[in-house]
Motif scaffolding. Structure first.
Motif, mmCIF file in Angstrom:
data_model
loop_
_atom_site.group_PDB
_atom_site.id
_atom_site.type_symbol
_atom_site.label_atom_id
_atom_site.label_comp_id
_atom_site.label_asym_id
_atom_site.label_seq_id
_atom_site.Cartn_x
_atom_site.Cartn_y
_atom_site.Cartn_z
ATOM 1 N N TRP A 15 0.822 -1.207 0.000
ATOM 2 C CA TRP A 15 0.000 0.000 0.000
ATOM 3 C C TRP A 15 0.857 1.258 0.000
ATOM 4 O O TRP A 15 0.491 2.275 -0.590
ATOM 5 N N MET A 16 2.007 1.207 0.657
ATOM 6 C CA MET A 16 2.913 2.359 0.645
ATOM 7 C C MET A 16 3.469 2.590 -0.762
ATOM 8 O O MET A 16 3.585 3.730 -1.210
ATOM 9 N N LEU A 17 3.805 1.513 -1.459
ATOM 10 C CA LEU A 17 4.273 1.657 -2.846
ATOM 11 C C LEU A 17 3.178 2.230 -3.737
ATOM 12 O O LEU A 17 3.438 3.071 -4.606
ATOM 13 N N ILE A 18 1.957 1.795 -3.525
ATOM 14 C CA ILE A 18 0.833 2.321 -4.309
ATOM 15 C C ILE A 18 0.636 3.804 -4.007
ATOM 16 O O ILE A 18 0.371 4.602 -4.910
ATOM 17 N N ALA A 19 0.791 4.198 -2.740
ATOM 18 C CA ALA A 19 0.640 5.609 -2.374
ATOM 19 C C ALA A 19 1.716 6.463 -3.036
ATOM 20 O O ALA A 19 1.427 7.560 -3.538
ATOM 21 N N VAL A 20 2.942 5.991 -3.073
ATOM 22 C CA VAL A 20 4.018 6.734 -3.728
ATOM 23 C C VAL A 20 3.749 6.852 -5.218
ATOM 24 O O VAL A 20 3.953 7.908 -5.824
ATOM 25 N N ALA A 21 3.267 5.776 -5.829
ATOM 26 C CA ALA A 21 2.947 5.817 -7.252
ATOM 27 C C ALA A 21 1.800 6.786 -7.522
ATOM 28 O O ALA A 21 1.816 7.508 -8.529
ATOM 29 N N ASP A 22 0.817 6.834 -6.626
ATOM 30 C CA ASP A 22 -0.290 7.785 -6.786
ATOM 31 C C ASP A 22 0.202 9.224 -6.736
ATOM 32 O O ASP A 22 -0.222 10.068 -7.517
ATOM 33 N N VAL A 23 1.110 9.510 -5.815
ATOM 34 C CA VAL A 23 1.652 10.861 -5.713
ATOM 35 C C VAL A 23 2.426 11.213 -6.974
ATOM 36 O O VAL A 23 2.324 12.331 -7.494
#
Length: 71
Positions: A15-23
């Motif tokens: 989920w942290m990787l997905i959040a970074v990708a979203d940003v």
């Protein structure tokens, strides 16, 4: 069964990787100039808060010493 429970560390990392990708996607969609303006704004607010905290500290000087002569 070989299931992981919900909220385990690998899922949190994903989920942290997905959040970074979203940003990163939002930054690309908004444009570099807008992102730069937001970063400059956050830096200015941070500098203002730090400056106020530094200026509000009281100056600690040496204590007043009473000098007395020997009789």
């Amino acid at each position: 069964m070989n299931c992981r429970r919900c909220g385990s560390k690998p899922a949190l990392g994903l989920w942290m990787l997905i959040a970074v990708a979203d940003v990163a996607l939002l930054a690309a969609a908004a444009g570099p100039l807008l992102v730069l303006l937001v970063v400059i704004g956050v830096a200015a607010v941070t500098a203002g808060v730090v400056g106020l905290r530094v200026m509000s500290k009281r100056a600690t000087g040496p204590a007043d010493v009473v000098v007395r002569r020997r009789a």
